[in-house]
Write a protein that holds these residues in place. Structure first.
Motif, short mmCIF file in Angstrom:
data_model
loop_
_atom_site.label_atom_id
_atom_site.label_comp_id
_atom_site.label_asym_id
_atom_site.label_seq_id
_atom_site.Cartn_x
_atom_site.Cartn_y
_atom_site.Cartn_z
N LEU A 158 37.28 -28.83 -12.11
CA LEU A 158 38.24 -28.50 -13.18
C LEU A 158 38.11 -27.02 -13.51
N VAL A 159 39.24 -26.42 -13.75
CA VAL A 159 39.25 -24.98 -14.02
C VAL A 159 39.02 -24.74 -15.50
N GLU A 160 38.02 -23.95 -15.80
CA GLU A 160 37.74 -23.62 -17.19
C GLU A 160 38.55 -22.37 -17.53
N SER A 161 39.80 -22.61 -17.99
CA SER A 161 40.69 -21.47 -18.18
C SER A 161 40.57 -20.91 -19.60
N GLU A 162 41.15 -19.76 -19.76
CA GLU A 162 41.10 -19.08 -21.05
C GLU A 162 42.49 -18.53 -21.36
N ILE A 163 42.81 -18.45 -22.63
CA ILE A 163 44.10 -17.85 -23.01
C ILE A 163 43.87 -16.76 -24.04
N GLU A 164 44.82 -15.86 -24.07
CA GLU A 164 44.78 -14.78 -25.05
C GLU A 164 45.04 -15.37 -26.43
N CYS A 165 44.43 -14.82 -27.45
CA CYS A 165 44.72 -15.32 -28.79
C CYS A 165 44.94 -14.18 -29.76
N ASN A 166 45.61 -14.52 -30.82
CA ASN A 166 45.92 -13.56 -31.87
C ASN A 166 44.88 -13.73 -32.98
N PRO A 167 44.14 -12.71 -33.33
CA PRO A 167 43.08 -12.91 -34.35
C PRO A 167 43.58 -12.87 -35.79
N ASP A 168 44.88 -12.58 -36.00
CA ASP A 168 45.41 -12.51 -37.37
C ASP A 168 45.47 -13.91 -37.98
N VAL A 169 45.41 -13.94 -39.31
CA VAL A 169 45.33 -15.23 -40.00
C VAL A 169 46.37 -15.32 -41.11
N LEU A 170 46.94 -16.51 -41.24
CA LEU A 170 47.85 -16.78 -42.35
C LEU A 170 47.11 -17.63 -43.37
N VAL A 171 47.11 -17.19 -44.62
CA VAL A 171 46.53 -17.99 -45.70
C VAL A 171 47.67 -18.44 -46.59
N VAL A 172 47.82 -19.75 -46.74
CA VAL A 172 48.91 -20.28 -47.57
C VAL A 172 48.33 -20.65 -48.94
N GLY A 173 48.78 -19.99 -49.95
CA GLY A 173 48.30 -20.25 -51.31
C GLY A 173 47.35 -19.16 -51.77
N ALA A 174 47.69 -18.53 -52.89
CA ALA A 174 46.86 -17.43 -53.38
C ALA A 174 46.15 -17.81 -54.66
N GLY A 175 45.59 -19.02 -54.68
CA GLY A 175 44.71 -19.41 -55.77
C GLY A 175 43.33 -18.87 -55.46
N VAL A 176 42.35 -19.32 -56.21
CA VAL A 176 41.01 -18.75 -56.03
C VAL A 176 40.49 -19.02 -54.60
N ALA A 177 40.85 -20.16 -54.01
CA ALA A 177 40.40 -20.45 -52.65
C ALA A 177 41.08 -19.55 -51.64
N GLY A 178 42.40 -19.42 -51.75
CA GLY A 178 43.14 -18.58 -50.82
C GLY A 178 42.70 -17.13 -50.92
N LEU A 179 42.48 -16.67 -52.15
CA LEU A 179 42.06 -15.28 -52.35
C LEU A 179 40.69 -15.05 -51.71
N THR A 180 39.78 -16.01 -51.93
CA THR A 180 38.43 -15.87 -51.38
C THR A 180 38.47 -15.84 -49.86
N ALA A 181 39.25 -16.75 -49.28
CA ALA A 181 39.33 -16.80 -47.82
C ALA A 181 39.94 -15.51 -47.28
N ALA A 182 41.02 -15.03 -47.95
CA ALA A 182 41.69 -13.82 -47.49
C ALA A 182 40.75 -12.62 -47.56
N ARG A 183 40.00 -12.54 -48.66
CA ARG A 183 39.08 -11.42 -48.81
C ARG A 183 38.02 -11.43 -47.72
N GLN A 184 37.47 -12.62 -47.48
CA GLN A 184 36.41 -12.70 -46.48
C GLN A 184 36.92 -12.30 -45.10
N LEU A 185 38.12 -12.75 -44.77
CA LEU A 185 38.69 -12.42 -43.46
C LEU A 185 38.99 -10.93 -43.37
#
Lengths: 679, 181
Positions: A158-185
């Motif tokens: 079996l071929v262990e293939s790889e694909i290109e990926c986009n490292p950008d992230v979408l955070v849905v919701g800017a409550g305290v959780a969304g803000l914390t996740a966005a800041r960390q990223l």
């Protein structure tokens, strides 16, 4: 292309479909390596006899023994052996593949052999230790090795293939959780798109005055975080925006965002509120739960960030056929833009974090009786930045002289809540603390079904409140109910049962703490992303205990109370876990490994019935409507093989666990002379 | 091949098979012809059943490993085949195995609700009762297939089931009667 052989077709008997594709290992002989596992194998199995018997098999090229194959020397020896006999397949008679499967696969890689051309016979856990005698153990070991030899000969590289990926992230919701996740990223250098449905970021914490258990000022706590988010060069915040559609999968999502028109140029607005004074429309403000009124052009609440006005087109006269431009005329900066419209923004991201939060059950939906308010309303009343500027009284009324706090009630405030949200009881304790300071002469009564004070320092705080601000407590049993709330003019009469006996209580204000449920947008988002939501609208996590921050869809993480009720402390920790997961999965410059042992559709056999689509729990299978064939997204497939077992025409193959390979193992048992003794 | 003397049982249809799982319990197996085995006839070897155990990688295969580590003795009649999920168990494979001479098939997965792949075992729970009905229609005793939920911590349960299953299949006799060949 594919050769098909049907093993058994006779009088309508279900047939086992087998397919043999190209490049399989047929015709190649296997080299068997037996691990002695120190003294263990020799104690349980007669290795000399086993070796001699296996050597006679025509499919076996050679048999070797090694003291400990999993040791560093053993692995090196194995890799060298594999490299030296490149044409041979590998069978390892050792411990469980769950223990050293990966070790031996890596040895194959080092030796230049495709790791999927190796099979392990578990002769330690399944022979040496369990048979209770050397003779049966040796026989069973031979059978297991024959089985592995037969299997490896039909295995495919079996071929262990790889694909290109986009490292950008979408955070849905800017409550305290969304803000914390966005800041960390963002701190890790990622580009983050933070999408918030409402016009302001901060979520529920932005509406709070103080937080338990240390009575810390909530806005002092969250404002530096919001400030960092709004000014971070790596974070693009899209307020008043919603996710419209999601395509693609982990590593390469394409998300359409509807950026609703604010009709005010945010970049030039400083929040002077001149426009608000001019606006002739007035409606109840939903951010203050109707305690205050707002204009059609408004800033949601005091301290809302970004501090910029917007026009609510659903109530603005201009959007209802009237000629009104009061706000545009009033704005000293000329920022009102009636000619703008909703904008569609397309984002390309590698992962999505859902931090949509929670809300009190049925808040704002079913009106509560007069003088009965939900805990969030009391929160806004107590908050000195709230609509009443901290004076605890309903609009146009005197401060209450008596308040009943009804703990752990359902959304109507009459029966015990069916689920525990963990935060409500602590909020009630907090209100008692605050009421004692704000209204020292007010009589507070508690009506309690249950009280949950779990969390660091929480019980201590609740006890502190109980000790220093004691109030009468009416304890209700499981069968007790609040029967009705009666409007007595300036008071509300609460009729309830206690131990089956009816009692009445007359207070100026009754406060209920309904349980939390997932945000109202969760259901719609769940449909867009194909993530299940539970009966309380919380997103379903991958694993309750170990992976509560992951959804069932690869690349979509859950943060904060979108997954289940959480307080601020838990939400931020959960968000950090979600952000950390993204950081560890999507690494800039590194490709995503595609699991090779996934399921595969043989299109010429597929009838397009769609049964596989229903069996897949990960939404990896979809039906190509034009060609009427099933398609499996290799990035979403987790290799369970349920679709392969469910396909009525045998068109799906679970790679590395194909019917042919499993049958090879069954055949070894069929061909075995005896299961217990030598013939 | 071991050969055993077979005698048809006079008690037909005395079904013991109560559904072992709450899922899919609405399908009760159809009574099938039962045969009894008499061993050690004419100096022949006793009948030793060949039992295929298809175990899910995450729960029961792990339990079988733990049973090994604990040095628990269970019959060598059990031949374990590992699949990633009990949902991978193709009923056709089980049927084929029985047709070809495997005397019993044990299918094990995670407990309902614990599936590593969310709901693979739920599908198995629906497929197996159906398979049993088809088996009965072809004259194979549905008791030859057993579905069990055994978690990774239940090594003792695995050993218990392995023993029970072997005893049961031993009492049922070989799947193919010699006359039928």
């Amino acid at each position: 292309m594919n050769q098909k052989s049907e093993l058994f077709v006779e009088g309508g008997v279900p047939a086992l479909t087998m397919m043999s594709g190209n490049g399989k290992a047929e015709g190649r002989r296997a080299r068997v390596y037996l691990c002695e596992c120190g003294p263990i194998m020799n104690e349980g199995i007669d290795l000399a006899t086993l070796e001699a018997r296996i050597r006679t098999l025509p499919e076996v090229a050679a048999v070797s023994r090694y003291a400990t194959l999993c040791s560093e020397q053993g692995r090196t020896w194995l890799a060298d052996e594999i490299a030296a006999h490149g044409d041979d397949l590998v069978v390892i008679g050792a411990c469980s593949p769950r223990e050293h499967g990966t070790t031996f696969m890596n040895a194959c890689r080092r030796g230049g052999l495709n790791p999927y051309l190796m099979a392990i016979a578990n002769i330690r856990e399944q022979c040496a230790w369990i048979t209770g005698g050397k003779n049966p153990a040796t026989i069973k070991a031979e059978r297991l090795i024959r089985s592995a030899v037969a299997r490896v000969r039909v295995q495919r590289p079996l071929v262990e293939s790889e694909i290109e990926c986009n490292p950008d992230v979408l955070v849905v919701g800017a409550g305290v959780a969304g803000l914390t996740a966005a800041r960390q990223l963002a701190r890790a250098g990622r580009r983050v798109f933070l999408v918030e449905r409402t016009p302001a970021i901060g979520g529920r914490v932005g509406l709070l005055g103080e937080v338990f258990p240390n009575m810390e000022c909530a806005s002092c706590m969250i404002e530096p975080l919001m400030d960092e988010i709004l000014h971070h060069p790596q974070i693009q915040t899209l307020t008043y925006s919603e996710v419209e559609s999601v395509r693609g999968s982990f590593g390469n999502f394409i998300v359409q965002i509807r950026k609703r028109a604010r009709y005010v140029d945010s970049s030039g607005c400083y929040g002077c509120r001149t426009c608000q004074a001019a606006c002739p429309v007035e409606i109840p403000n939903e951010f203050d739960f109707g305690l205050s009124r707002r204009k059609a052009v408004y800033i949601p609440y005091t301290g809302a960030l970004p501090n910029a006005s917007l026009v609510d087109a659903t109530v603005c006269r201009r959007f209802h056929g009237e000629e009104c431009s009061a706000c545009a005329e009033a704005c000293p900066f000329g920022n009102i833009r009636f000619d703008t419209s909703d904008e569609m923004v397309e984002l390309q991201v590698g992962a999505i974090i859902l931090a949509t939060g929670s809300e009190p059950a049925a808040a704002n939906k079913k009106p509560l009786p007069k003088r009965v308010i939900s805990s969030m309303v009391l929160e806004r009343l107590i908050n000195s930045a709230g609509p009443s500027e901290g004076s605890v009284n309903l609009p146009g009324e005197a401060p209450p002289r008596s308040i009943a706090l009804i703990y752990c009630a359902d959304e109507a405030g009459k029966a015990p809540a069916s689920s525990c949200s963990k935060v409500c009881c602590m909020s009630m304790a907090k209100y008692r603390h605050q009421l004692q300071q704000k209204l020292p002469d007010c009589t507070v009564v508690e009506i309690v079904w249950e009280r949950c004070t779990g969390g660091k320092g929480y019980r201590e705080f609740a006890r502190h409140v109980d000790t220093h601000f004691p109030v009468p407590r009416i304890r209700l049993g499981d069968c007790d109910r609040v029967l009705r709330f009666a409007d007595h003019g300036n008071t509300v009469g609460i009729r309830y049962t206690q131990d089956g006996m009816t009692a009445d209580l007359d207070v100026d204000l009754a406060v209920i703490a309904p349980p939390l449920r997932g945000s109202e947008t969760n259901r719609r988002l769940g449909q867009l992303l194909r993530i299940a939501v539970d009966d309380q609208d919380f997103f379903v996590e991958e694993h309750r205990h170990l992976q509560s921050h992951r959804s069932l869809i690869e690349g979509v993480m859950l943060a904060g109370s979108s997954q289940g009720p959480k307080d601020v402390q838990e939400s931020t920790a959960h968000a950090a876990a979600a952000a950390g997961e993204v950081l560890s999965l999507l690494i800039p410059g590194r490709k995503l490994k595609v699991e090779p042992a996934t399921a595969e559709v043989q299109e010429d056999r597929c009838a397009g019935c769609g049964i596989c689509v229903l069996t897949c729990p990960y939404q990896a299978v979809s039906l190509d409507q034009t060609r009427r064939v099933a398609e499996i997204n290799q990035l979403l497939c987790r290799s369970c093989g349920t679709c392969a077992a469910g396909c009525p025409s045998g068109a799906i193959e679970a790679r590395h666990f194909t019917n042919e390979q499993l049958w090879a193992e069954v055949e070894a048992l069929l061909n075995a002379e005896s299961t217990t003794v030598f013939m | 091949m071991t050969v055993a003397f077979i005698r048809p049982s006079p008690t037909l249809g005395s079904e013991r098979s109560s559904p072992r799982t709450s899922l899919g319990s609405e399908l009760s197996p159809i009574p099938a012809e039962r045969s009894k085995c008499v061993v050690q006839e004419g100096g022949r070897l006793p009948f030793e059943p060949k039992i295929l155990a298809i175990l899910c990688n995450w729960c029961t295969y792990s339990a079988a490993d733990s049973a090994g580590s604990a040095h628990s003795i269970y019959p060598s009649n059990i031949h374990i085949v590992r699949v990633m999920c009990s949902g991978r168990v193709d009923p056709c494979l089980v049927f084929e195995a029985l047709k070809r001479g495997i005397d019993g098939v044990l299918i094990c997965g995670c407990h309902p609700g614990d599936c590593h792949y969310v709901s693979g075992n739920h599908k198995t729970a629906l497929r197996v009762p159906l398979l049993k009905r088809v088996m009965a229609g072809f004259g194979i005793d549905p008791e030859r297939v057993r579905l069990e939920w055994i978690s990774a911590t239940e090594a003792n349960r695995f050993v218990e089931v392995a023993k029970e299953m072997t005893e049961q299949i031993r009492s049922l006799g070989p799947v193919r009667q010699p006359e039928c060949r």
